[in-house]
Design an enzyme around this catalytic site. Structure first.
Site, PDB file in Angstrom:
ATOM      1  N   ALA A 120      27.147  65.904 -17.531  1.00 26.62           N
ATOM      2  CA  ALA A 120      25.638  66.015 -17.213  1.00 26.62           C
ATOM      3  C   ALA A 120      25.517  67.059 -16.363  1.00 26.62           C
ATOM      4  CB  ALA A 120      25.012  64.711 -16.840  1.00 26.62           C
ATOM      5  N   TYR A 121      24.359  67.608 -16.504  1.00 31.86           N
ATOM      6  CA  TYR A 121      23.547  68.286 -15.210  1.00 31.86           C
ATOM      7  C   TYR A 121      22.857  67.184 -14.569  1.00 31.86           C
ATOM      8  CZ  TYR A 121      20.677  71.750 -12.840  1.00 31.86           C
ATOM      9  OH  TYR A 121      19.911  72.433 -11.817  1.00 31.86           O
ATOM     10  N   TYR A 130      14.916  66.451 -14.963  1.00 30.07           N
ATOM     11  CA  TYR A 130      16.105  65.707 -15.008  1.00 30.07           C
ATOM     12  C   TYR A 130      16.002  64.490 -15.854  1.00 30.07           C
ATOM     13  CZ  TYR A 130      19.933  62.802 -14.167  1.00 30.07           C
ATOM     14  OH  TYR A 130      21.044  61.699 -14.187  1.00 30.07           O
ATOM     15  N   THR A 150      20.397  57.092 -17.587  1.00 31.62           N
ATOM     16  CA  THR A 150      19.840  57.046 -16.275  1.00 31.62           C
ATOM     17  C   THR A 150      18.443  56.144 -16.123  1.00 31.62           C
ATOM     18  OG1 THR A 150      19.119  58.161 -14.417  1.00 31.62           O
ATOM     19  CG2 THR A 150      18.812  59.141 -16.397  1.00 31.62           C
ATOM     20  N   ASP A 151      18.605  55.551 -14.978  1.00 35.36           N
ATOM     21  CA  ASP A 151      17.141  54.841 -14.579  1.00 35.36           C
ATOM     22  C   ASP A 151      15.998  55.839 -14.634  1.00 35.36           C
ATOM     23  OD1 ASP A 151      18.414  55.810 -12.641  1.00 35.36           O
ATOM     24  OD2 ASP A 151      17.260  54.736 -11.100  1.00 35.36           O
ATOM     25  N   LEU A 188      31.868  59.806 -11.980  1.00 34.37           N
ATOM     26  CA  LEU A 188      32.054  58.760 -12.955  1.00 34.37           C
ATOM     27  C   LEU A 188      33.335  59.049 -13.876  1.00 34.37           C
ATOM     28  CD1 LEU A 188      31.330  56.233 -14.080  1.00 34.37           C
ATOM     29  CD2 LEU A 188      29.931  57.163 -15.739  1.00 34.37           C
ATOM     30  N   ASP A 246      32.591  73.861 -22.917  1.00 28.04           N
ATOM     31  CA  ASP A 246      30.879  73.717 -22.519  1.00 28.04           C
ATOM     32  C   ASP A 246      30.231  73.160 -23.697  1.00 28.04           C
ATOM     33  OD1 ASP A 246      28.277  74.198 -21.927  1.00 28.04           O
ATOM     34  OD2 ASP A 246      28.438  76.535 -22.422  1.00 28.04           O
TER      35      ASP A 246
HETATM   36  N1  LIG Z   1      25.143  60.392  -9.975  1.00 26.58           N
HETATM   37  C1  LIG Z   1      23.934  59.175 -10.276  1.00 26.58           C
HETATM   38  O1  LIG Z   1      23.652  58.761  -9.283  1.00 26.58           O
HETATM   39  C2  LIG Z   1      23.649  59.121 -11.440  1.00 26.58           C
HETATM   40  C3  LIG Z   1      22.673  57.860 -11.758  1.00 26.58           C
HETATM   41  C4  LIG Z   1      22.227  57.523 -13.063  1.00 26.58           C
HETATM   42  C5  LIG Z   1      23.088  57.959 -14.130  1.00 26.58           C
HETATM   43  N2  LIG Z   1      23.890  58.896 -13.757  1.00 26.58           N
HETATM   44  C6  LIG Z   1      24.562  59.714 -14.978  1.00 26.58           C
HETATM   45  O2  LIG Z   1      25.944  59.471 -15.147  1.00 26.58           O
HETATM   46  C7  LIG Z   1      26.609  60.346 -15.749  1.00 26.58           C
HETATM   47  C8  LIG Z   1      27.878  60.920 -14.673  1.00 26.58           C
HETATM   48  O3  LIG Z   1      27.327  61.335 -13.499  1.00 26.58           O
HETATM   49  P1  LIG Z   1      28.253  62.066 -12.328  1.00 26.58           P
HETATM   50  O4  LIG Z   1      27.555  61.812 -11.021  1.00 26.58           O
HETATM   51  O5  LIG Z   1      29.524  61.447 -12.562  1.00 26.58           O
HETATM   52  O6  LIG Z   1      28.106  63.445 -12.552  1.00 26.58           O
HETATM   53  P2  LIG Z   1      28.911  64.744 -11.778  1.00 26.58           P
HETATM   54  O7  LIG Z   1      29.629  64.126 -10.917  1.00 26.58           O
HETATM   55  O8  LIG Z   1      27.752  65.760 -11.678  1.00 26.58           O
HETATM   56  O9  LIG Z   1      29.831  65.360 -13.097  1.00 26.58           O
HETATM   57  C9  LIG Z   1      29.302  65.857 -14.066  1.00 26.58           C
HETATM   58  C10 LIG Z   1      30.484  66.485 -15.134  1.00 26.58           C
HETATM   59  O10 LIG Z   1      29.821  66.838 -16.119  1.00 26.58           O
HETATM   60  C11 LIG Z   1      30.643  67.951 -16.319  1.00 26.58           C
HETATM   61  N3  LIG Z   1      29.629  69.100 -16.943  1.00 26.58           N
HETATM   62  C12 LIG Z   1      28.728  69.786 -16.481  1.00 26.58           C
HETATM   63  N4  LIG Z   1      28.023  70.577 -17.256  1.00 26.58           N
HETATM   64  C13 LIG Z   1      28.979  70.705 -18.253  1.00 26.58           C
HETATM   65  C14 LIG Z   1      28.944  71.687 -19.623  1.00 26.58           C
HETATM   66  N5  LIG Z   1      28.010  72.370 -19.773  1.00 26.58           N
HETATM   67  N6  LIG Z   1      30.030  71.245 -20.333  1.00 26.58           N
HETATM   68  C15 LIG Z   1      31.121  70.196 -20.222  1.00 26.58           C
HETATM   69  N7  LIG Z   1      31.008  69.587 -19.055  1.00 26.58           N
HETATM   70  C16 LIG Z   1      30.186  69.727 -18.121  1.00 26.58           C
HETATM   71  C17 LIG Z   1      31.068  68.556 -15.082  1.00 26.58           C
HETATM   72  O11 LIG Z   1      32.138  69.254 -15.258  1.00 26.58           O
HETATM   73  P3  LIG Z   1      32.699  70.588 -14.045  1.00 26.58           P
HETATM   74  O12 LIG Z   1      33.298  69.435 -12.718  1.00 26.58           O
HETATM   75  O13 LIG Z   1      33.768  71.157 -14.718  1.00 26.58           O
HETATM   76  O14 LIG Z   1      31.392  71.024 -13.702  1.00 26.58           O
HETATM   77  C18 LIG Z   1      31.586  67.092 -14.522  1.00 26.58           C
HETATM   78  O15 LIG Z   1      32.753  66.825 -15.038  1.00 26.58           O
HETATM   79  C19 LIG Z   1      25.748  61.610 -16.098  1.00 26.58           C
HETATM   80  O16 LIG Z   1      25.296  61.100 -17.314  1.00 26.58           O
HETATM   81  C20 LIG Z   1      24.468  61.163 -15.278  1.00 26.58           C
HETATM   82  O17 LIG Z   1      23.592  61.516 -15.754  1.00 26.58           O
HETATM   83  C21 LIG Z   1      24.173  59.479 -12.753  1.00 26.58           C
END
Ligand SMILES: NC(=O)c1ccc[n+]([C@@H]2O[C@H](COP(=O)([O-])OP(=O)(O)OC[C@H]3O[C@@H](n4cnc5c(N)ncnc54)[C@H](OP(=O)(O)O)[C@@H]3O)[C@@H](O)[C@H]2O)c1
Length: 288
Positions: A61-62, A126, A102-103, A13, A37
């Protein structure tokens, strides 16, 4: 010019948010786990204080839903403590936080779309860590908007669409669960909505649900992916979730009602099937 700290700028995202904001006249500073971090309070304070952003957009996010069952401290450090740290820093600098949730904060027991007034009750680690992050932000005193989205896919990350396309190129059949329902959502649409929110900001502290319109099951989503991306050599087989046991439980129904963000910001994301077609146009038929 508005100053924006984009946290999680290298994520699926975050990359699309960066592109959407570049089209507007903002000064953006990007952060990811290489240069900050968010679980480290001193580092967060130093970064936020040094830049004094008008907005902090937290896409970090994790996100490993199954991994969080075994690594709950790690998930909590980013999804809860990390948000707490950002909120405390934002309170000092007067920055407004746009935080993504998130949902999966819901248990999935409803059969009509979840509104922002429905009580969260996560059924996996999560979801629990994300809910704690929401609560920390709400209780921090910082100015905030929480955007809950779902079933995200986009060009720059591991996601269901890309996985199905890759599997379809190497298999004759793929089994997909047909008894979990939600709203697939294109990251570019969420990114666009975030830039709109900043432009139209009403300064209220609120939670909003934000997904592409409509809902489906993972099975029907997979069938639509095959149609849109014109894959004909692989069959999608519907199965029940009992057949696909995974470490983390998923809500069977996590459809969310988006009417509040439409009312407050006049933001309505396109229907999920249209968004999938747009994704196909954006990336072409083949995933590398
Ligand atoms: N994916 C889904 O289906 C989904 C659904 C609903 C909601 N969401 C929410 O949408 C948001 C974006 O999700 P996404 O899928 O785009 O996530 P993602 O691709 O896993 O990316 C996570 C990001 O967080 C960074 N990050 C992780 N640990 C960190 C830390 N300790 N300090 C600083 N940065 C850190 C990562 O950096 P690095 O790349 O450097 O590790 C990366 O830029 C999140 O809040 C997630 O919970 C996601």
């Amino acid at each position: 010019m508005l100053k924006i700290a984009l946290i999680g700028s290298t994520g699926m995202l975050g990359i699309d948010v960066n592109s959407a904001l570049k089209g507007v006249n903002f000064l953006i500073k990007n952060y990811n786990s290489n240069n900050l971090d968010i679980a480290d309070p001193q580092a967060v304070n130093a970064s936020v204080n040094g830049f004094k952003p008008d907005y902090i957009i937290n896409c970090a996010a994790y996100t490993n839903v199954d991994g969080a069952e075994a690594e709950k401290e790690k998930a909590d450090a980013v999804n809860n403590i990390g948000v707490q740290n950002l909120a405390e820093a934002a309170l000092n600098t007067g920055s407004r936080i746009i935080h993504i949730s998130t949902d999966y904060v819901f248990d999935g027991s409803k059969r009509t779309p979840y509104t922002e007034d429905d009580e969260p009750n996560p059924i996996n680690e999560y979801g629990l860590s994300k809910l704690r992050g929401e609560e920390a932000l709400k209780n921090s005193g910082a100015s905030y908007i929480i955007l809950r989205t779902s079933w995200l896919y986009g060009k720059n990350g591991k996601n269901f669409v890309n996985t199905i396309l890759k599997l379809a190129d190497s298999r004759k059949k793929i089994e997909v669960v047909d008894d979990q329902f939600g709203s697939p959502t294109y990251t570019k649409d969420v990114a666009y909505a975030i830039s709109e929110i900043i432009i139209k900001d009403n300064s209220k502290n609120e939670i909003y649900h934000l997904t592409n319109e409509g809902y489906t099951s993972w099975y029907k989503f997979a069938v639509e992916i095959m149609n849109v991306f014109k894959r004909t050599n692989c069959e999608i087989i519907p199965v029940s979730s009992d057949k696909s046991v995974r470490p983390a439980k998923r809500p069977v129904y996590s459809v969310m009602d988006n009417s509040k963000i439409k009312e407050d910001y006049n933001i309505e994301l396109r229907p999920w099937k249209d968004a999938l077609k747009k994704y196909c146009n954006d990336i072409g038929y083949f995933i590398i």
